[in-house]
Design a protein around this motif. Structure first.
Motif, short mmCIF file in Angstrom:
data_model
loop_
_atom_site.label_atom_id
_atom_site.label_comp_id
_atom_site.label_asym_id
_atom_site.label_seq_id
_atom_site.Cartn_x
_atom_site.Cartn_y
_atom_site.Cartn_z
N PRO A 130 25.70 35.74 -21.06
CA PRO A 130 24.34 36.26 -20.96
C PRO A 130 23.58 35.77 -19.73
O PRO A 130 22.52 36.31 -19.40
N LEU A 131 24.11 34.74 -19.05
CA LEU A 131 23.44 34.21 -17.86
C LEU A 131 24.00 34.80 -16.57
O LEU A 131 23.55 34.46 -15.48
N ASP A 132 24.99 35.70 -16.69
CA ASP A 132 25.63 36.33 -15.52
C ASP A 132 25.22 37.80 -15.48
O ASP A 132 25.52 38.56 -16.41
N THR A 133 24.56 38.22 -14.40
CA THR A 133 24.04 39.59 -14.33
C THR A 133 25.12 40.65 -14.22
O THR A 133 24.82 41.84 -14.36
N LYS A 134 26.38 40.26 -13.98
CA LYS A 134 27.42 41.29 -13.98
C LYS A 134 27.68 41.81 -15.39
O LYS A 134 28.25 42.89 -15.56
N TYR A 135 27.26 41.02 -16.40
CA TYR A 135 27.38 41.47 -17.80
C TYR A 135 26.07 42.12 -18.26
O TYR A 135 26.09 43.19 -18.87
N ILE A 136 24.96 41.46 -18.02
CA ILE A 136 23.66 41.96 -18.46
C ILE A 136 22.57 41.31 -17.62
O ILE A 136 22.63 40.12 -17.30
N ASP A 137 21.58 42.12 -17.26
CA ASP A 137 20.50 41.64 -16.39
C ASP A 137 19.18 41.74 -17.15
O ASP A 137 18.65 42.82 -17.36
N PHE A 138 18.66 40.58 -17.54
CA PHE A 138 17.45 40.56 -18.34
C PHE A 138 16.17 40.81 -17.52
O PHE A 138 15.08 40.82 -18.09
N SER A 139 16.33 41.01 -16.23
CA SER A 139 15.16 41.36 -15.41
C SER A 139 14.93 42.86 -15.36
O SER A 139 13.98 43.31 -14.72
N GLU A 140 15.78 43.64 -16.04
CA GLU A 140 15.57 45.10 -16.07
C GLU A 140 14.18 45.40 -16.64
O GLU A 140 13.84 44.92 -17.73
N PRO A 141 13.40 46.20 -15.94
CA PRO A 141 12.01 46.45 -16.38
C PRO A 141 11.94 47.43 -17.56
O PRO A 141 12.87 48.19 -17.80
N PHE A 142 10.82 47.36 -18.27
CA PHE A 142 10.54 48.30 -19.35
C PHE A 142 9.03 48.38 -19.52
O PHE A 142 8.35 47.34 -19.57
N ASP A 143 8.48 49.59 -19.58
CA ASP A 143 7.04 49.77 -19.71
C ASP A 143 6.63 49.70 -21.17
O ASP A 143 6.50 50.71 -21.85
N ALA A 144 6.42 48.47 -21.66
CA ALA A 144 6.07 48.27 -23.07
C ALA A 144 4.63 48.67 -23.38
O ALA A 144 4.25 48.72 -24.55
N GLU A 145 3.85 48.98 -22.36
CA GLU A 145 2.48 49.42 -22.58
C GLU A 145 2.41 50.86 -23.07
O GLU A 145 1.49 51.23 -23.80
N THR A 146 3.37 51.68 -22.64
CA THR A 146 3.31 53.11 -22.96
C THR A 146 4.52 53.63 -23.73
O THR A 146 4.48 54.75 -24.24
N ILE A 147 5.60 52.85 -23.79
CA ILE A 147 6.83 53.31 -24.44
C ILE A 147 7.18 52.39 -25.61
O ILE A 147 7.17 51.17 -25.48
N MET A 148 7.49 53.00 -26.76
CA MET A 148 7.93 52.23 -27.91
C MET A 148 9.39 51.83 -27.75
O MET A 148 10.23 52.68 -27.43
N ILE A 149 9.70 50.57 -27.99
CA ILE A 149 11.09 50.11 -27.92
C ILE A 149 11.94 50.81 -28.97
O ILE A 149 13.07 51.21 -28.70
N MET A 150 11.40 50.97 -30.16
CA MET A 150 12.04 51.78 -31.20
C MET A 150 11.14 52.98 -31.48
O MET A 150 9.91 52.85 -31.45
#
Length: 377
Positions: free
Chosen positions: A51-71
């Motif tokens: 989980p600390l290697d961005t080749k697997y997953i990048d936790f800096s990927e943005p998401f607009d939580a102000e206007t979009i529901m995660i679920m």
């Protein structure tokens, strides 16, 4: 002092007291290693991820939580209640995402419970093969804690406290000296809930980062479920009637507690207060709006967490004619019985394993034997 009832039917699950380290140094023990877990231990490298290697997953990927529901909104039962009708659209998005925060926080706490429980198995399982498997699972649960902690941090900063129902269950099974409670409690009850939850998040979430995260976690969790299945295959058929009843009743009691309390508004009152809502009013309206018929309808969905949990217990032989009627209140037991042994998340996990093989082995992936969950049984 009450005597501990281990109910051990296979030497692979033989246990000693947590503080009996001298038993681990008995010279004969080292040569008495079961081969029951060799395949799932060997498959560990096929689903490695960091989980600390961005080749697997990048936790800096943005998401607009102000206007979009995660679920999506249809996943939020509160939106059907009268006391929620006056919320603005902006507040509805915020409430939906705070609900997601509560759910992901619960998953994070659950992964911490799984980590501690797996580590505790290392102290009590006498078989070196079972002990090695438990150590591997401990490592995998540790990366889940890291991954969900980073996701929660990226989207909300910090998690919410664990609800009382889940906290009590996790504490009880981590502390339990009985191996059957640890395995039924974590590898079946909690992992069953988790596989249902992860399948739902994977299929429904609007956040691509969460979709990727749940698939990576499921590549591990599917193997953890296999460990529980091996225990069930080697233990359940050899139980006396009394022992079967003990395990069956304990599982039913845990299921009932989870069903009626896990998503009870009282557990989520920390969220309602933020929106000026009284949790007791929410609970009253929830009781009026949803009943057993609604639960039955929801459990027709293949990814419903409680449906997955019932199927897990049924396929393990922990539900018999003696307790079938209790579960039949909510699901068609004959339909579940006739379904295959594959779990709802297995296909998602296998796709994830192929993805990880390409990252981990690159051009050599075609030369590898294709490891599937069925091959690891």
């Amino acid at each position: 002092m009450t005597e501990i009832r281990q109910i051990t039917k296979d030497n692979a699950y033989d246990a000693v007291a947590p503080d009996d380290f001298p038993a681990m140094m008995e010279v004969e023990r080292y040569g008495q290693r079961s081969t029951a877990f060799d395949k799932i231990i060997s498959a560990t490298h096929d689903h490695f991820w960091d989980p600390l290697d961005t080749k697997y997953i990048d936790f800096s990927e943005p998401f607009d939580a102000e206007t979009i529901m995660i679920m999506p909104g249809e996943m939020i039962p509160e939106f059907r209640l009268p006391c929620f009708q006056n919320l603005s659209e902006k507040d509805k998005v915020k409430f939906a995402n705070e609900t997601a925060r509560w759910s992901l926080s619960a998953i994070l706490h659950g992964e911490q419970g799984a980590l501690n429980l797996s580590a505790s198995l290392c102290h009590i399982l006498r078989d070196p093969g079972a002990q090695e498997y438990a150590a591997n699972q401990t490592r995998e649960e540790a990366r889940h804690v890291t991954a969900f902690a980073k996701y929660v941090q990226a989207r909300w900063g910090k998690p919410l406290p664990c609800g009382e129902t889940l906290a009590t269950l996790l504490t009880d099974i981590v502390r339990a000296p009985e191996v059957y409670k640890k395995i039924v409690g974590m590898q079946m009850l909690v992992e069953g809930l988790a596989m249902g939850a992860f399948s739902t998040l994977y299929a429904k979430s609007n956040d691509p980062l969460l979709v990727k995260l749940t698939q990576l976690v499921m590549t591990d969790e599917a193997f953890h479920h296999k460990f529980g299945k091996i225990w069930a295959d080697r233990t359940i058929p050899n139980l006396s009637e009394e022992e079967q009843n003990i395990i069956e009743d304990w599982a039913a009691e845990c299921f009932q507690t989870l069903l009626f309390n896990l998503v009870n508004p009282e557990q989520k009152k920390i969220i309602y207060a933020e929106f000026g809502l009284d949790w007791q009013q929410v609970q009253l309206e929830m009781l009026e709006a949803f009943g057993d018929e609604d639960r039955r309808e929801q459990m027709k969905e293949g990814t419903n967490i409680f449906r997955v949990l019932i199927k897990t217990l049924l396929k393990a032989g922990i539900i018999t004619d003696r307790t079938k009627a209790f579960y039949a209140t909510y699901v068609d037991m004959d339909e579940l019985k006739n379904e295959g042994d594959r779990m709802i998340g297995d296909d998602i996990a296998e796709d994830g394993i192929r993805y990880l093989q390409k990252i981990n082995f690159g051009a050599n992936v075609d030369a590898l034997k294709n490891i599937s969950l069925s091959a690891a049984e």
